[in-house]
Design a protein around this motif. Structure first.
Motif, PDB file in Angstrom:
ATOM      1  N   ALA A   7      29.758  41.251  29.710  1.00 17.72           N
ATOM      2  CA  ALA A   7      29.907  42.625  30.208  1.00 17.72           C
ATOM      3  C   ALA A   7      31.364  42.933  30.547  1.00 17.72           C
ATOM      4  O   ALA A   7      31.843  44.044  30.318  1.00 17.72           O
ATOM      5  CB  ALA A   7      29.030  42.818  31.454  1.00 17.72           C
ATOM      6  N   LEU A   8      32.077  41.913  31.076  1.00 19.02           N
ATOM      7  CA  LEU A   8      33.479  42.111  31.461  1.00 19.02           C
ATOM      8  C   LEU A   8      34.382  42.212  30.236  1.00 19.02           C
ATOM      9  O   LEU A   8      35.236  43.108  30.138  1.00 19.02           O
ATOM     10  CB  LEU A   8      33.920  40.951  32.359  1.00 19.02           C
ATOM     11  CG  LEU A   8      35.373  40.975  32.847  1.00 19.02           C
ATOM     12  CD1 LEU A   8      35.580  42.142  33.815  1.00 19.02           C
ATOM     13  CD2 LEU A   8      35.744  39.642  33.512  1.00 19.02           C
ATOM     14  N   SER A  44      36.802  29.927  33.658  1.00 15.20           N
ATOM     15  CA  SER A  44      36.043  30.442  34.811  1.00 15.20           C
ATOM     16  C   SER A  44      34.574  30.692  34.514  1.00 15.20           C
ATOM     17  O   SER A  44      33.775  30.891  35.438  1.00 15.20           O
ATOM     18  CB  SER A  44      36.668  31.753  35.312  1.00 15.20           C
ATOM     19  OG  SER A  44      38.028  31.572  35.630  1.00 15.20           O
ATOM     20  N   ILE A  45      34.178  30.702  33.267  1.00 17.70           N
ATOM     21  CA  ILE A  45      32.800  31.058  32.932  1.00 17.70           C
ATOM     22  C   ILE A  45      31.828  29.993  33.436  1.00 17.70           C
ATOM     23  O   ILE A  45      32.123  28.794  33.418  1.00 17.70           O
ATOM     24  CB  ILE A  45      32.637  31.290  31.414  1.00 17.70           C
ATOM     25  CG1 ILE A  45      31.324  32.014  31.128  1.00 17.70           C
ATOM     26  CG2 ILE A  45      32.707  29.982  30.647  1.00 17.70           C
ATOM     27  CD1 ILE A  45      31.192  32.480  29.689  1.00 17.70           C
ATOM     28  N   GLN A  46      30.676  30.432  33.908  1.00 16.61           N
ATOM     29  CA  GLN A  46      29.672  29.510  34.455  1.00 16.61           C
ATOM     30  C   GLN A  46      28.289  29.874  33.929  1.00 16.61           C
ATOM     31  O   GLN A  46      28.007  31.032  33.634  1.00 16.61           O
ATOM     32  CB  GLN A  46      29.634  29.575  35.991  1.00 16.61           C
ATOM     33  CG  GLN A  46      30.908  29.139  36.673  1.00 16.61           C
ATOM     34  CD  GLN A  46      30.811  29.305  38.166  1.00 16.61           C
ATOM     35  OE1 GLN A  46      29.728  29.269  38.734  1.00 16.61           O
ATOM     36  NE2 GLN A  46      31.943  29.499  38.825  1.00 16.61           N
ATOM     37  N   ASP A  99      24.792  51.827  38.505  1.00 14.76           N
ATOM     38  CA  ASP A  99      25.523  53.084  38.661  1.00 14.76           C
ATOM     39  C   ASP A  99      26.941  52.873  39.173  1.00 14.76           C
ATOM     40  O   ASP A  99      27.850  53.635  38.835  1.00 14.76           O
ATOM     41  CB  ASP A  99      24.769  54.016  39.623  1.00 14.76           C
ATOM     42  CG  ASP A  99      23.446  54.475  39.030  1.00 14.76           C
ATOM     43  OD1 ASP A  99      23.325  54.444  37.795  1.00 14.76           O
ATOM     44  OD2 ASP A  99      22.546  54.849  39.804  1.00 14.76           O
ATOM     45  N   ASP A 100      27.114  51.832  40.006  1.00 12.02           N
ATOM     46  CA  ASP A 100      28.452  51.620  40.574  1.00 12.02           C
ATOM     47  C   ASP A 100      29.431  50.980  39.595  1.00 12.02           C
ATOM     48  O   ASP A 100      30.632  50.861  39.872  1.00 12.02           O
ATOM     49  CB  ASP A 100      28.365  50.775  41.842  1.00 12.02           C
ATOM     50  CG  ASP A 100      27.754  49.401  41.593  1.00 12.02           C
ATOM     51  OD1 ASP A 100      27.520  49.047  40.414  1.00 12.02           O
ATOM     52  OD2 ASP A 100      27.498  48.688  42.582  1.00 12.02           O
ATOM     53  N   GLY A 101      28.937  50.531  38.419  1.00 13.11           N
ATOM     54  CA  GLY A 101      29.806  49.949  37.408  1.00 13.11           C
ATOM     55  C   GLY A 101      30.298  48.555  37.742  1.00 13.11           C
ATOM     56  O   GLY A 101      31.114  47.990  37.013  1.00 13.11           O
ATOM     57  N   LYS A 102      29.779  47.960  38.832  1.00  8.66           N
ATOM     58  CA  LYS A 102      30.265  46.648  39.245  1.00  8.66           C
ATOM     59  C   LYS A 102      29.304  45.514  38.909  1.00  8.66           C
ATOM     60  O   LYS A 102      29.624  44.340  39.094  1.00  8.66           O
ATOM     61  CB  LYS A 102      30.527  46.639  40.752  1.00  8.66           C
ATOM     62  CG  LYS A 102      31.624  47.601  41.202  1.00  8.66           C
ATOM     63  CD  LYS A 102      31.806  47.557  42.702  1.00  8.66           C
ATOM     64  CE  LYS A 102      32.903  48.537  43.152  1.00  8.66           C
ATOM     65  NZ  LYS A 102      33.063  48.533  44.633  1.00  8.66           N
ATOM     66  N   ALA A 103      28.108  45.867  38.453  1.00 10.99           N
ATOM     67  CA  ALA A 103      27.112  44.826  38.195  1.00 10.99           C
ATOM     68  C   ALA A 103      26.184  45.274  37.080  1.00 10.99           C
ATOM     69  O   ALA A 103      26.136  46.451  36.700  1.00 10.99           O
ATOM     70  CB  ALA A 103      26.312  44.537  39.467  1.00 10.99           C
ATOM     71  N   ALA A 161      27.063  40.206  38.939  1.00  9.56           N
ATOM     72  CA  ALA A 161      28.360  40.893  39.004  1.00  9.56           C
ATOM     73  C   ALA A 161      29.039  40.843  37.638  1.00  9.56           C
ATOM     74  O   ALA A 161      28.880  39.881  36.873  1.00  9.56           O
ATOM     75  CB  ALA A 161      29.243  40.229  40.059  1.00  9.56           C
ATOM     76  N   ILE A 162      29.789  41.894  37.318  1.00  6.55           N
ATOM     77  CA  ILE A 162      30.525  41.930  36.042  1.00  6.55           C
ATOM     78  C   ILE A 162      31.816  41.133  36.240  1.00  6.55           C
ATOM     79  O   ILE A 162      32.911  41.669  36.443  1.00  6.55           O
ATOM     80  CB  ILE A 162      30.792  43.388  35.614  1.00  6.55           C
ATOM     81  CG1 ILE A 162      29.457  44.120  35.439  1.00  6.55           C
ATOM     82  CG2 ILE A 162      31.586  43.431  34.304  1.00  6.55           C
ATOM     83  CD1 ILE A 162      29.592  45.579  35.013  1.00  6.55           C
ATOM     84  N   THR A 163      31.651  39.820  36.224  1.00 10.99           N
ATOM     85  CA  THR A 163      32.751  38.868  36.395  1.00 10.99           C
ATOM     86  C   THR A 163      32.464  37.673  35.499  1.00 10.99           C
ATOM     87  O   THR A 163      31.440  37.621  34.804  1.00 10.99           O
ATOM     88  CB  THR A 163      32.861  38.395  37.859  1.00 10.99           C
ATOM     89  OG1 THR A 163      31.665  37.675  38.199  1.00 10.99           O
ATOM     90  CG2 THR A 163      33.048  39.559  38.826  1.00 10.99           C
ATOM     91  N   GLN A 164      33.311  36.682  35.553  1.00 10.44           N
ATOM     92  CA  GLN A 164      33.157  35.485  34.728  1.00 10.44           C
ATOM     93  C   GLN A 164      32.252  34.442  35.386  1.00 10.44           C
ATOM     94  O   GLN A 164      32.154  33.315  34.897  1.00 10.44           O
ATOM     95  CB  GLN A 164      34.524  34.872  34.430  1.00 10.44           C
ATOM     96  CG  GLN A 164      35.441  35.788  33.642  1.00 10.44           C
ATOM     97  CD  GLN A 164      36.703  35.096  33.170  1.00 10.44           C
ATOM     98  OE1 GLN A 164      36.727  33.884  33.006  1.00 10.44           O
ATOM     99  NE2 GLN A 164      37.762  35.870  32.933  1.00 10.44           N
TER     100      GLN A 164
END
Length: 789
Positions: free
Chosen positions: A99-100, A122-124, A66-70, A88-91
């Motif tokens: 997702a990012l 940065s991707i892992q 819901d928070d759009g961050k994950a 998390a919506i990150t690399q």
């Protein structure tokens, strides 16, 4: 036509065939997604279809939080045990990167750093998941699910390991967006619905269970013809309290777990037969605040809407509902009514007696005439229930005027409620018990002691020691101790430390001398003495015992029971033993000067004498005996050793482990070292003494990184949520060494005797308890509770 062109034509035809087959499968999967009634069905039923469509070994489907961050995984195939994975919506992860960026990734080998670097520096790849599960990921096809209206992220599909062993094909890459579009439409259309609308929504939200596990559990429950809750507990290791929390959230009523010590509401149960309660699945358990009625049921919604409770109990306008698991409801019904294997139910017995007039004064003849009535059944049922529940004592506590008589059981050293009996039966109850143990029923002003051989009255071959005590308001309290005839526990199973076990075996193997076991009532002294006797009981040895009463029997022992009415007390029997050619004499208790003096005399004339004392510690026992007038030189010569003991509650199997902090260990070391302050080593260098304690612990109890694992109580069905089940012994063994004998002859202070014994290897009760905390058997709260000075 050349051969090359033929080959190309063949490949083209095969490609067309593959595309047609894939397109057909994709259409079938799309139809199933659109036909699904809710997102729940999409996640559980269609996920395996998607896996087959892309010829992938596994699939993970993430939905945006819901928070759009994950994003959080809602389905993950192929794992027996799985908790939701939140990214998390990150690399920092492959799914998070997709997702990012909202782009598709087709990776040939997720362990190839060069391939990942070509995508983004940065991707892992999260290798930890593979390490935890033992699964090895290689190929991945990962693509986003985007809303058709505004392109916002809904979720991510992650397909893992192509069944061909090769990277996912271009055809599958092209089909992925089509599938994503279908999923996006399906999810958008069902946004108004909860993700999962079921009683177990809370389990999924809290991460105690995955969606796939829930679906699998439902299938297993159907195949077993069992309820889903039992399957979740037995096969998926979900705790009952977590299921209860989910039910509470779903029905919006409090969760009420099973309580073994719950008082049975006899007055409320009179109107309800067991068959009705089991068929309708609701049960009154108590009266709440402002005369509200508390109802326990696995399905509060159904019972509320039926209005049946108001019809049965019209005098209670305020009704509170509590939810429980089906198995907890069954346990409570059996607790209140008795299981099929037990005869009679206390509430039924009392209800059948409800119309009788108050039995304020009964003669022995009148009570005997009523031997077949419900009162007799009531007393028998109380004793049988106490024995079956592992109680050591039954407490019957009447209250004046119209107050009910409360009955409580002592289990594992703690009193728990059993039932309340209406005031009109208190005199009859007391009279019945007095008749059973041949006491004077007309005498209510003096305490009386007696015994009940229950085999004459009920199905159990046990004996009860009964004490009646006059209490305020002209009442009589009764306490009955259950003395179940048993066999001795082998010495190696008493829970003694290695040092105590070795030294104790050495002491009791001596041909003569005096050995004491001391501690408060109920600390297991008799059990320990019988274990010691069992260790030395051989055909060549004549062993006499004087006990009050004989609780444990052993073949080879000649056991005598105290009978004060016949003039058989400890001192008299001790003198008789000396004329009966004994090798070993065991005296249940040395409580007077004559018995102790006879015991010392017997030990000095070539006999091995065992006895118990009611003292707090081993060194204090010495001072107590000297104060009774014993000659210090004779006593010192006779003494082999003294064992003090206590019983502490044992942690249940559900205990939770944790790494002890440095501060916690330092506090434990300080508490352990408090007992050493009078020793020679402490006087020389306190810091070195404390460090020596810690070094010894690290060698004996720590892991390779010098970390200590301790345990805290948790609570489960087996221990009724207390975190403790059973008890273990804490021991303090003082040897009758030359130095200790010298202290006795000099009438040294207790502190000096303690210091001498500690210097020679003794561990105090608290020190032994702390070492058992380090072994994970109990916790410091229980050790301190029984080792207070």
């Amino acid at each position: 036509m050349s051969m090359t062109s033929l080959d190309q034509q063949t490949v083209g035809m095969a490609d067309i065939g593959n595309r047609l087959a894939f397109s057909k499968k994709l259409q079938n999967t799309t139809n199933k997604i659109h036909a699904a009634k809710c997102i729940d069905e999409i996640l559980t039923e269609v996920s395996s279809e998607i896996c087959d469509l892309f010829a992938a070994e596994r699939i993970t489907l993430y939905l945006q939080c819901d928070d759009g961050k994950a994003i959080v995984s809602k389905i993950k195939t192929g794992l027996n045990q799985f908790k939701e994975l939140k990214l998390a919506i990150t690399q920092t992860s492959i799914a998070g990167y997709v997702a990012l960026t909202k782009c598709l990734l087709n990776i040939a080998d997720v362990y190839d750093d060069a391939e990942l670097l070509a995508i983004s520096p940065s991707i892992q790849f999260l290798k930890e998941v593979d390490l935890k599960t033992g699964f090895h990921a290689k190929q991945m096809l990962v693509f986003p699910i985007l809303s058709a209206d505004d392109g916002r992220l809904i979720g991510v599909v992650q397909l893992i390991n192509s069944l061909s062993g090769l990277p996912f094909s271009r055809l599958l890459e092209e089909g992925a967006p089509e599938l994503a579009k279908t999923l996006a439409i399906a999810f958008d259309q069902r946004q108004a619905m909860p993700l999962i609308k079921s009683k177990f929504d809370g389990l999924l939200a809290a991460g105690h269970l995955s969606q796939e596990e829930l679906a699998s559990a439902q299938r297993l429950a159907r195949s077993k013809v069992s309820d889903l809750e039992s399957v979740l507990i037995a096969d998926y290791q979900v705790q009952a309290r977590h299921i209860g929390g989910a039910l509470s959230e779903f029905f919006n009523v409090p969760y009420e777990p099973y309580q073994a010590d719950r008082l049975k509401p006899v007055d409320l149960l009179k109107q309800l037969k067991q068959e009705y309660v089991e068929a309708n699945a609701w049960l009154p358990i108590s009266l709440g605040d402002q005369d509200s009625l508390v109802i326990l049921t696995p399905d509060p919604e159904r019972i509320k809407s039926s209005g049946i409770v108001s019809h049965v109990f019209p005098r209670y306008p305020n009704i509170r509902y509590c939810v429980c698991l089906q198995q907890e409801f069954t346990q409570t019904v059996e607790q209140f009514y008795g299981s099929n294997g037990t005869s009679g139910f206390v509430g039924d017995l009392l209800s059948e007696m409800a119309d009788e007039e108050e039995l304020s004064s009964l003669s022995a003849d009148e009570v005997n005439m009523a031997a077949d009535n419900e009162l007799v059944k009531l007393v028998n049922k109380i004793v049988v229930d106490a024995y079956n529940q592992g109680a050591s004592d039954i407490h019957i506590e009447p209250y004046p005027e119209k107050g009910k008589t409360q009955i409580r059981f002592r289990k594992d050293g703690t009193l728990v409620n059993y039932i309340e009996v209406p005031a009109s039966y208190r005199n009859a109850l007391c009279a019945r018990i007095k008749i059973m143990c041949d006491l004077d029923i007309s005498e209510k002003r003096r305490p009386q002691d007696g015994k009940i051989k229950f085999k004459k009255y009920g199905p159990l071959d046990i004996e009860l020691r009964v004490a009646t005590i006059p209490s305020a308001g002209g009442m009589e309290d009764i306490v009955m101790r259950i003395l179940s005839a048993g066999k001795p526990i082998p010495l190696d199973e008493l829970g003694l430390s290695d040092w105590n076990n070795q030294k104790l075996k050495s002491l009791i193997s001596k041909p003569y001398g005096l050995f004491f076991v001391c501690g408060p009532t109920g600390s297991g002294k008799t059990t320990t003495l019988h274990s010691a006797l069992g260790y030395i009981n051989t055909p060549e040895t004549k062993i006499w015992t004087a006990e009050d009463p004989v609780e444990i029997t052993q073949k080879g022992l000649r056991q005598v029971q105290i009978n004060k009415k016949a003039g058989l007390d400890f001192a008299t029997i001790m003198r008789a033993f000396l004329r009966a050619d004994p090798d070993v004499i065991m005296v249940g208790e040395m409580r007077d000067k004559e018995t102790v003096a006879t015991g010392i005399e017997a030990s000095l004339t070539g006999h091995l004498v065992f006895a118990t004392l009611h003292t707090n510690s081993a060194p204090e026992s010495v001072v107590r005996l000297l104060d009774m007038g014993m000659d210090p030189f004779n006593f010192a010569d006779a003494l082999l050793g003294i064992l003090a003991q206590r019983l502490a509650k044992r942690l249940c199997e559900c205990k939770q482990s944790y790494q002890a902090s440095l501060d916690e260990m330092q506090l434990l070391v300080q508490e352990y070292s408090e007992e050493l302050k009078n020793t020679a080593a402490w006087q020389r260098d306190p810091q070195a003494s404390e460090q020596a304690v810690l070094d010894g612990w690290q060698q004996a109890y720590a892991d390779g990184q010098r970390q200590f694992t301790l345990y805290r109580p948790c609570g489960c069905d087996k221990c009724n949520g207390t975190g403790y089940k059973g008890r273990l012994g804490l021991h303090e063994l003082m040897l009758g060494s030359v130095a200790v004998k010298k202290n006795i002859q000099e009438r040294a202070r207790v502190a000096d005797i303690v210091a001498t014994a500690l210097d020679e290897g003794m561990r105090t009760l608290k020190q032994d308890g702390i070492e058992k905390v380090l072994l994970g058997l109990t916790d410091m709260h229980q050790v301190r509770a029984v080792c207070i000075k």
